[in-house]
Design a protein around this motif. Structure first.
Motif, PDB file in Angstrom:
ATOM      1  N   HIS A  71      30.370  44.384  33.747  1.00  0.00           N
ATOM      2  CA  HIS A  71      30.930  45.483  33.842  1.00  0.00           C
ATOM      3  C   HIS A  71      31.702  46.117  34.956  1.00  0.00           C
ATOM      4  O   HIS A  71      32.652  47.091  34.792  1.00  0.00           O
ATOM      5  N   ARG A  72      31.387  45.674  36.152  1.00  0.00           N
ATOM      6  CA  ARG A  72      32.135  46.062  37.372  1.00  0.00           C
ATOM      7  C   ARG A  72      33.734  45.762  37.480  1.00  0.00           C
ATOM      8  O   ARG A  72      34.346  46.266  37.880  1.00  0.00           O
ATOM      9  N   LEU A  73      34.009  44.512  36.634  1.00  0.00           N
ATOM     10  CA  LEU A  73      35.190  44.214  36.462  1.00  0.00           C
ATOM     11  C   LEU A  73      35.789  44.988  35.094  1.00  0.00           C
ATOM     12  O   LEU A  73      37.118  45.491  35.117  1.00  0.00           O
ATOM     13  N   LEU A  74      35.166  45.150  33.938  1.00  0.00           N
ATOM     14  CA  LEU A  74      35.554  45.448  32.822  1.00  0.00           C
ATOM     15  C   LEU A  74      35.755  46.969  32.930  1.00  0.00           C
ATOM     16  O   LEU A  74      36.852  47.424  32.110  1.00  0.00           O
ATOM     17  N   ARG A  75      35.166  47.625  33.861  1.00  0.00           N
ATOM     18  CA  ARG A  75      35.267  49.000  33.782  1.00  0.00           C
ATOM     19  C   ARG A  75      35.880  49.526  35.170  1.00  0.00           C
ATOM     20  O   ARG A  75      35.809  50.792  35.574  1.00  0.00           O
ATOM     21  N   ARG A  76      36.623  48.735  35.630  1.00  0.00           N
ATOM     22  CA  ARG A  76      37.214  48.839  37.213  1.00  0.00           C
ATOM     23  C   ARG A  76      38.309  50.098  36.961  1.00  0.00           C
ATOM     24  O   ARG A  76      38.898  50.045  35.832  1.00  0.00           O
ATOM     25  N   PRO A  77      38.157  51.120  37.740  1.00  0.00           N
ATOM     26  CA  PRO A  77      39.267  52.316  37.374  1.00  0.00           C
ATOM     27  C   PRO A  77      40.381  51.891  37.801  1.00  0.00           C
ATOM     28  O   PRO A  77      41.266  52.618  37.170  1.00  0.00           O
ATOM     29  N   ASN A  79      44.297  50.733  37.733  1.00  0.00           N
ATOM     30  CA  ASN A  79      44.967  50.168  36.803  1.00  0.00           C
ATOM     31  C   ASN A  79      45.303  48.799  37.050  1.00  0.00           C
ATOM     32  O   ASN A  79      45.548  47.950  36.034  1.00  0.00           O
ATOM     33  N   GLU A  80      45.796  48.732  38.320  1.00  0.00           N
ATOM     34  CA  GLU A  80      46.320  47.398  38.315  1.00  0.00           C
ATOM     35  C   GLU A  80      45.368  46.255  38.507  1.00  0.00           C
ATOM     36  O   GLU A  80      45.881  45.018  38.115  1.00  0.00           O
ATOM     37  N   VAL A  81      43.965  46.405  38.860  1.00  0.00           N
ATOM     38  CA  VAL A  81      43.109  45.487  38.618  1.00  0.00           C
ATOM     39  C   VAL A  81      42.888  45.238  37.277  1.00  0.00           C
ATOM     40  O   VAL A  81      42.709  44.178  36.811  1.00  0.00           O
ATOM     41  N   ARG A  82      42.779  46.252  36.569  1.00  0.00           N
ATOM     42  CA  ARG A  82      42.435  46.358  35.111  1.00  0.00           C
ATOM     43  C   ARG A  82      43.400  45.309  34.366  1.00  0.00           C
ATOM     44  O   ARG A  82      43.181  44.562  33.434  1.00  0.00           O
ATOM     45  N   LEU A  83      44.799  45.496  34.812  1.00  0.00           N
ATOM     46  CA  LEU A  83      45.833  44.825  33.938  1.00  0.00           C
ATOM     47  C   LEU A  83      45.613  43.209  34.330  1.00  0.00           C
ATOM     48  O   LEU A  83      45.548  42.358  33.495  1.00  0.00           O
ATOM     49  N   VAL A  84      45.391  42.904  35.485  1.00  0.00           N
ATOM     50  CA  VAL A  84      45.148  41.406  35.797  1.00  0.00           C
ATOM     51  C   VAL A  84      43.855  40.847  35.276  1.00  0.00           C
ATOM     52  O   VAL A  84      43.947  39.672  34.792  1.00  0.00           O
ATOM     53  N   VAL A  85      42.840  41.533  35.235  1.00  0.00           N
ATOM     54  CA  VAL A  85      41.722  41.185  34.427  1.00  0.00           C
ATOM     55  C   VAL A  85      41.862  41.107  33.241  1.00  0.00           C
ATOM     56  O   VAL A  85      41.445  40.079  32.366  1.00  0.00           O
ATOM     57  N   SER A  86      42.771  41.907  32.604  1.00  0.00           N
ATOM     58  CA  SER A  86      42.964  41.408  30.886  1.00  0.00           C
ATOM     59  C   SER A  86      43.874  40.382  30.953  1.00  0.00           C
ATOM     60  O   SER A  86      43.734  39.594  29.681  1.00  0.00           O
ATOM     61  N   ASN A  87      44.612  40.162  31.800  1.00  0.00           N
ATOM     62  CA  ASN A  87      45.436  38.606  31.881  1.00  0.00           C
ATOM     63  C   ASN A  87      44.641  37.530  31.689  1.00  0.00           C
ATOM     64  O   ASN A  87      44.609  36.603  30.950  1.00  0.00           O
ATOM     65  N   CYS A  88      43.636  37.684  32.546  1.00  0.00           N
ATOM     66  CA  CYS A  88      42.548  36.460  32.752  1.00  0.00           C
ATOM     67  C   CYS A  88      41.795  36.331  31.607  1.00  0.00           C
ATOM     68  O   CYS A  88      41.490  35.301  30.968  1.00  0.00           O
TER      69      CYS A  88
END
Length: 251
Positions: A71-77, A79-88
């Motif tokens: 959750h700490r990655l999926l719900r990261r606030p 946006n730039e981190v969330r986008l790269v998480v979505s790429n992974c």
């Protein structure tokens, strides 16, 4: 024998890189910049992994899957981190399809994050544009959106439709437009429940032209023209009259 050795050495090097990047994600004390750097490296590594990888690579990916599903990655606030998480996560889905890498509740958050990443596609000058198009490309190529259908995430599919319609632009590359077209086309062919609402949305855009760009209108029109006979088969006689589709095949 030489080819096998080369392949094994290549797998071992990739395994080390995937494992290292995955282990870095487990450090709770990572700064935002360090976390972003680890995620970007992981995304690069995962892009090199083919579907049905060797057991060596699968074992390395298993740790990564667990880290990315936290959750700490999926719900990261950020946006730039969330986008790269979505790429992974998109790459993980590409590698593992048709298997589902997460339990249903986590999978829903994963798919929501990937759909969220499609917001912003309208700006092809933005530095994040290629990351967003990569997610769309993977979704179209692997048909990973079928997971949304299998898990009955109808609302998420409708959100994705609204997003794609809002984001499409005339200047977009043809490949991007084709990916959007193919995804919506396959969804309409796959699911009776959600496709009824999608048909209504497309027809509403075509008839009213309200609240959409000229490109979105042209997209909807082209889609209806291609699917017109199927639309006629699926709509009731009253609906055909309401949408003006009962007389002439021409729009």
């Amino acid at each position: 024998m030489k080819d096998v050795l080369i392949t094994s050495e290549g797998d071992n090097e990739l395994r080390k890189r995937v494992s290292s990047a995955g282990e870095n994600l487990g450090h709770l004390s990572l700064s935002k910049d360090d976390l972003l750097s680890s995620l970007e490296e992981l995304a690069k590594c995962l892009q090199e992994v083919k579907q049905s990888p060797s057991h060596l690579i699968q074992n390395a990916i298993a740790l990564t899957v667990n880290s990315l599903g936290e959750h700490r990655l999926l719900r990261r606030p950020k946006n730039e981190v969330r986008l790269v998480v979505s790429n992974c996560l998109s790459e993980i889905i590409r590698i593992t399809v048709p298997e589902i890498p997460y339990k249903d509740d986590i999978m829903k958050e994963v798919l929501q994050l990937i759909v969220e990443s499609l917001h912003g596609l309208h700006d092809d000058k933005d530095p994040t544009f290629n990351r967003r198009t990569k997610n769309l490309d993977i979704m179209a190529r692997t048909r990973s959106f079928v997971l949304m259908l299998d898990l009955h995430y109808d609302e998420l599919i409708l959100q994705m439709f609204q997003c794609l319609i809002a984001e499409i632009r005339k200047r977009h590359p043809n490949k991007l437009k084709t990916d959007m077209f193919d995804i919506l086309s396959m969804i309409l062919d796959e699911n009776d429940t959600v496709c009824k609402q999608l048909r209504y949305n497309l027809l509403d855009i075509w008839r009213t032209k309200l609240h959409v760009s000229a490109t979105a209108y042209d997209f909807a029109r082209s889609f209806i023209e291609l699917k017109i006979e199927k639309f006629r088969e699926q709509l009731t006689s009253e609906e055909l009259v309401m949408w003006g589709l009962q007389v002439s095949p021409s729009l």
